[in-house]
Design a protein around this motif. Structure first.
Motif, PDB file in Angstrom:
ATOM      1  N   GLY A 190      31.125  38.018  41.031  1.00 41.15           N
ATOM      2  CA  GLY A 190      30.427  39.134  41.657  1.00 41.15           C
ATOM      3  C   GLY A 190      31.137  40.451  41.421  1.00 41.15           C
ATOM      4  N   ALA A 191      30.733  41.451  42.196  1.00 44.51           N
ATOM      5  CA  ALA A 191      31.262  42.806  41.996  1.00 44.51           C
ATOM      6  C   ALA A 191      32.671  42.961  42.550  1.00 44.51           C
ATOM      7  CB  ALA A 191      30.325  43.813  42.660  1.00 44.51           C
TER       8      ALA A 191
ATOM      9  N   LYS B 186      51.239  39.666  37.659  1.00 44.37           N
ATOM     10  CA  LYS B 186      49.810  39.824  37.325  1.00 44.37           C
ATOM     11  C   LYS B 186      49.700  40.875  36.230  1.00 44.37           C
ATOM     12  CE  LYS B 186      46.955  41.470  40.484  1.00 44.37           C
ATOM     13  NZ  LYS B 186      46.313  42.727  40.065  1.00 44.37           N
TER      14      LYS B 186
ATOM     15  N   ARG C  89      36.456  40.829  43.890  1.00 42.59           N
ATOM     16  CA  ARG C  89      37.194  39.576  43.752  1.00 42.59           C
ATOM     17  C   ARG C  89      36.733  38.585  44.808  1.00 42.59           C
ATOM     18  NH1 ARG C  89      41.376  36.582  45.568  1.00 42.59           N
ATOM     19  NH2 ARG C  89      42.785  35.621  44.049  1.00 42.59           N
TER      20      ARG C  89
ATOM     21  N   VAL D 104      39.658  32.984  39.086  1.00 49.96           N
ATOM     22  CA  VAL D 104      38.761  34.146  39.069  1.00 49.96           C
ATOM     23  C   VAL D 104      39.067  35.018  37.857  1.00 49.96           C
ATOM     24  CG1 VAL D 104      37.943  34.282  41.443  1.00 49.96           C
ATOM     25  CG2 VAL D 104      40.192  35.192  40.899  1.00 49.96           C
ATOM     26  N   ALA D 105      38.049  35.151  37.013  1.00 46.99           N
ATOM     27  CA  ALA D 105      38.203  35.868  35.743  1.00 46.99           C
ATOM     28  C   ALA D 105      37.023  36.809  35.513  1.00 46.99           C
ATOM     29  CB  ALA D 105      38.298  34.862  34.597  1.00 46.99           C
TER      30      ALA D 105
ATOM     31  N   GLY E   3      36.778  40.002  36.585  1.00 43.62           N
ATOM     32  CA  GLY E   3      37.092  41.427  36.723  1.00 43.62           C
ATOM     33  C   GLY E   3      36.910  42.180  35.415  1.00 43.62           C
TER      34      GLY E   3
ATOM     35  N   LYS F  90      41.073  42.402  30.230  1.00 38.76           N
ATOM     36  CA  LYS F  90      42.440  41.925  29.964  1.00 38.76           C
ATOM     37  C   LYS F  90      42.536  40.400  29.870  1.00 38.76           C
ATOM     38  CE  LYS F  90      43.495  42.280  34.914  1.00 38.76           C
ATOM     39  NZ  LYS F  90      44.241  43.009  35.947  1.00 38.76           N
ATOM     40  N   GLN F  91      41.721  39.661  30.611  1.00 42.51           N
ATOM     41  CA  GLN F  91      41.854  38.192  30.591  1.00 42.51           C
ATOM     42  C   GLN F  91      41.457  37.606  29.235  1.00 42.51           C
ATOM     43  OE1 GLN F  91      40.002  40.039  32.543  1.00 42.51           O
ATOM     44  NE2 GLN F  91      38.087  39.063  33.170  1.00 42.51           N
TER      45      GLN F  91
ATOM     46  N   ASP G   8      44.438  33.888  40.095  1.00 42.34           N
ATOM     47  CA  ASP G   8      43.974  34.998  39.250  1.00 42.34           C
ATOM     48  C   ASP G   8      44.081  34.617  37.775  1.00 42.34           C
ATOM     49  OD1 ASP G   8      43.679  36.747  41.443  1.00 42.34           O
ATOM     50  OD2 ASP G   8      45.785  37.385  41.299  1.00 42.34           O
ATOM     51  N   ALA G   9      43.011  34.813  37.026  1.00 42.24           N
ATOM     52  CA  ALA G   9      43.080  34.613  35.569  1.00 42.24           C
ATOM     53  C   ALA G   9      44.180  35.477  34.954  1.00 42.24           C
ATOM     54  CB  ALA G   9      41.736  34.970  34.943  1.00 42.24           C
ATOM     55  N   ALA G  10      44.442  36.611  35.587  1.00 44.54           N
ATOM     56  CA  ALA G  10      45.397  37.586  35.042  1.00 44.54           C
ATOM     57  C   ALA G  10      46.855  37.201  35.301  1.00 44.54           C
ATOM     58  CB  ALA G  10      45.108  38.967  35.631  1.00 44.54           C
TER      59      ALA G  10
ATOM     60  N   LEU H 107      39.927  47.485  34.728  1.00 41.07           N
ATOM     61  CA  LEU H 107      39.790  48.936  34.539  1.00 41.07           C
ATOM     62  C   LEU H 107      41.134  49.637  34.365  1.00 41.07           C
ATOM     63  CD1 LEU H 107      36.928  49.674  37.106  1.00 41.07           C
ATOM     64  CD2 LEU H 107      36.766  49.382  34.608  1.00 41.07           C
ATOM     65  N   ARG H 108      42.179  49.130  35.039  1.00 38.64           N
ATOM     66  CA  ARG H 108      43.472  49.821  34.926  1.00 38.64           C
ATOM     67  C   ARG H 108      44.061  49.684  33.533  1.00 38.64           C
ATOM     68  NH1 ARG H 108      45.849  47.452  40.479  1.00 38.64           N
ATOM     69  NH2 ARG H 108      44.318  45.849  39.898  1.00 38.64           N
TER      70      ARG H 108
ATOM     71  N   SER I 244      33.699  36.881  43.792  1.00 33.27           N
ATOM     72  CA  SER I 244      33.946  35.943  42.695  1.00 33.27           C
ATOM     73  C   SER I 244      34.555  34.644  43.220  1.00 33.27           C
ATOM     74  CB  SER I 244      34.849  36.587  41.644  1.00 33.27           C
ATOM     75  OG  SER I 244      34.197  37.681  41.037  1.00 33.27           O
TER      76      SER I 244
HETATM   77  N1  CTP Z   1      38.366  39.453  39.633  1.00 34.61           N
HETATM   78  C1  CTP Z   1      37.137  38.777  39.654  1.00 34.61           C
HETATM   79  N2  CTP Z   1      36.001  39.440  40.041  1.00 34.61           N
HETATM   80  C2  CTP Z   1      36.051  40.733  40.386  1.00 34.61           C
HETATM   81  C3  CTP Z   1      37.294  41.429  40.390  1.00 34.61           C
HETATM   82  C4  CTP Z   1      38.446  40.750  39.999  1.00 34.61           C
HETATM   83  O1  CTP Z   1      37.070  37.599  39.315  1.00 34.61           O
HETATM   84  N3  CTP Z   1      34.917  41.347  40.720  1.00 34.61           N
HETATM   85  C5  CTP Z   1      39.550  38.749  39.159  1.00 34.61           C
HETATM   86  C6  CTP Z   1      40.171  39.380  37.917  1.00 34.61           C
HETATM   87  O2  CTP Z   1      39.505  38.915  36.733  1.00 34.61           O
HETATM   88  C7  CTP Z   1      41.621  38.972  38.002  1.00 34.61           C
HETATM   89  C8  CTP Z   1      41.852  38.783  39.512  1.00 34.61           C
HETATM   90  O3  CTP Z   1      40.570  38.810  40.135  1.00 34.61           O
HETATM   91  O4  CTP Z   1      41.888  37.754  37.331  1.00 34.61           O
HETATM   92  C9  CTP Z   1      42.768  39.857  40.089  1.00 34.61           C
HETATM   93  O5  CTP Z   1      42.122  41.121  39.989  1.00 34.61           O
HETATM   94  P1  CTP Z   1      42.711  42.397  39.237  1.00 34.61           P
HETATM   95  O6  CTP Z   1      44.060  42.150  38.723  1.00 34.61           O
HETATM   96  O7  CTP Z   1      42.448  43.576  40.108  1.00 34.61           O
HETATM   97  O8  CTP Z   1      41.759  42.456  37.930  1.00 34.61           O
HETATM   98  P2  CTP Z   1      40.608  43.480  37.582  1.00 34.61           P
HETATM   99  O9  CTP Z   1      39.809  43.766  38.798  1.00 34.61           O
HETATM  100  O10 CTP Z   1      39.899  42.938  36.397  1.00 34.61           O
HETATM  101  O11 CTP Z   1      41.442  44.759  37.113  1.00 34.61           O
HETATM  102  P3  CTP Z   1      41.290  46.275  37.638  1.00 34.61           P
HETATM  103  O12 CTP Z   1      41.477  46.209  39.134  1.00 34.61           O
HETATM  104  O13 CTP Z   1      42.353  47.009  36.913  1.00 34.61           O
HETATM  105  O14 CTP Z   1      39.893  46.713  37.248  1.00 34.61           O
END
Ligand code: CTP
Ligand code: MG
Length: 248
Positions: free
Chosen positions: A90-91, A227, A93, A15-16, A18, A29-30, A117-119, A21-22, A96
């Motif tokens: 999607g919106a 992560k 995780r 899942v990539a 996201g 970040k991915q 997680d891609a991260a 935002l943090r 997704s």
């Molecule tokens: N992810 C995803 N779809 C989303 C939210 C997250 O595929 N709608 C993926 C992210 O790309 C990540 C993994 O789930 O590889 C773990 O999520 P997280 O570390 O929270 O990534 P982000 O949601 O991108 O970061 P943040 O919460 O800081 O916005």
């Protein structure tokens, strides 16, 4: 019976989709480079180079196709052969992951699926070995590491202030990571039920599986399998992967 027929067909959903935002910045970040290659390229390479993983389903944001193509350009061609075409996430995780699982249903469905997680680009071969073994043995298995801090259950009562409800015994707590391994048909079914019952926002598949009534086991995770979440994690990863490249 050939060796490949004797073991379960195993897929990984990465899942990539996201927004990171943090960490902030223009590029999620991915897609940021650490030690010269994108985080996602490193994650895909780690999974694709494992002999127990047969195919990989990437899940990306709808507007990220160009970024994804750039990642592929940096992946060794023999590893790229395991990759399926990316699908839109999607919106959340959970949405997704579901998109990746449903995409896998379009081809020959795998027996076992790893969700990753891609991260988490530090995922190591022995952790993947343990995920596959635990998934095969138990049907639903997540990697966990013992926590070193004492954890409190709190309820927020003011900005930055929470009332403590409980302090669970530290020995019984685990910080849970990915890759998480499941019997594919069981996880798809759990995700479909969650959608049917309007449940969204599970932050990992272990929690969704628990909600669906599955018995989930925790196997030994890897403290190094962090992560990438905060800006300092990107700086650390850049240093770590640059040093590894120097060492080769
Ligand atoms: N992810 C995803 N779809 C989303 C939210 C997250 O595929 N709608 C993926 C992210 O790309 C990540 C993994 O789930 O590889 C773990 O999520 P997280 O570390 O929270 O990534 P982000 O949601 O991108 O970061 P943040 O919460 O800081 O916005
Ligand atoms: Mg997130």
């Amino acid at each position: 019976m050939s060796e490949s027929a004797a073991r379960p067909l195993t897929a990984a959903v990465v899942v990539a989709a996201g927004k990171g935002l943090r960490i902030g910045g223009d590029l999620p970040k991915q897609y940021r480079r650490v030690g010269g290659r994108a985080v996602l390229t490193r994650t895909l390479a780690a999974l694709a180079s494992h002999p127990g993983i047969d195919r990989i389903q990437p899940v990306i944001a709808p507007d990220a196709a160009d970024f994804f193509r750039e990642c592929l350009a940096d992946l060794e061609p023999d590893l790229g052969r395991k990759l399926l075409a990316p699908v839109d996430g999607g919106a959340t995780r959970q949405q997704s992951v579901r998109a990746g699982l449903e995409a896998l249903a379009c081809g020959e469905a795998p027996d076992l699926v790893l969700v990753h997680d891609a991260a988490r680009p530090y995922v190591a071969t022995d952790l993947i070995d343990r995920a596959i073994a635990a998934g095969r043995a138990h049907g639903a298995a997540v990697p966990g590491v013992a926590v070193s801090d004492t954890i409190k259950l709190v309820q927020p009562i003011a900005p930055g202030i929470g009332r403590v409800h409980e302090t669970p015994a530290r020995e019984s707590l685990r910080a849970v990571q990915t890759p998480q391994a499941f019997v594919y048909a069981t996880l798809v079914d759990a995700h479909r039920r969650a959608v049917a019952e309007n449940r969204d926002g599970f932050t990992d598949d272990g929690a969704l599986a628990e909600w669906a009534g599955l018995a989930v086991v925790v196997f030994e995770g890897d403290a190094a399998n962090r992560k990438i979440t905060q800006p300092s994690d990107l700086i650390d990863a850049d240093r770590t992967f640059s040093e590894r490249a120097d060492a080769v």
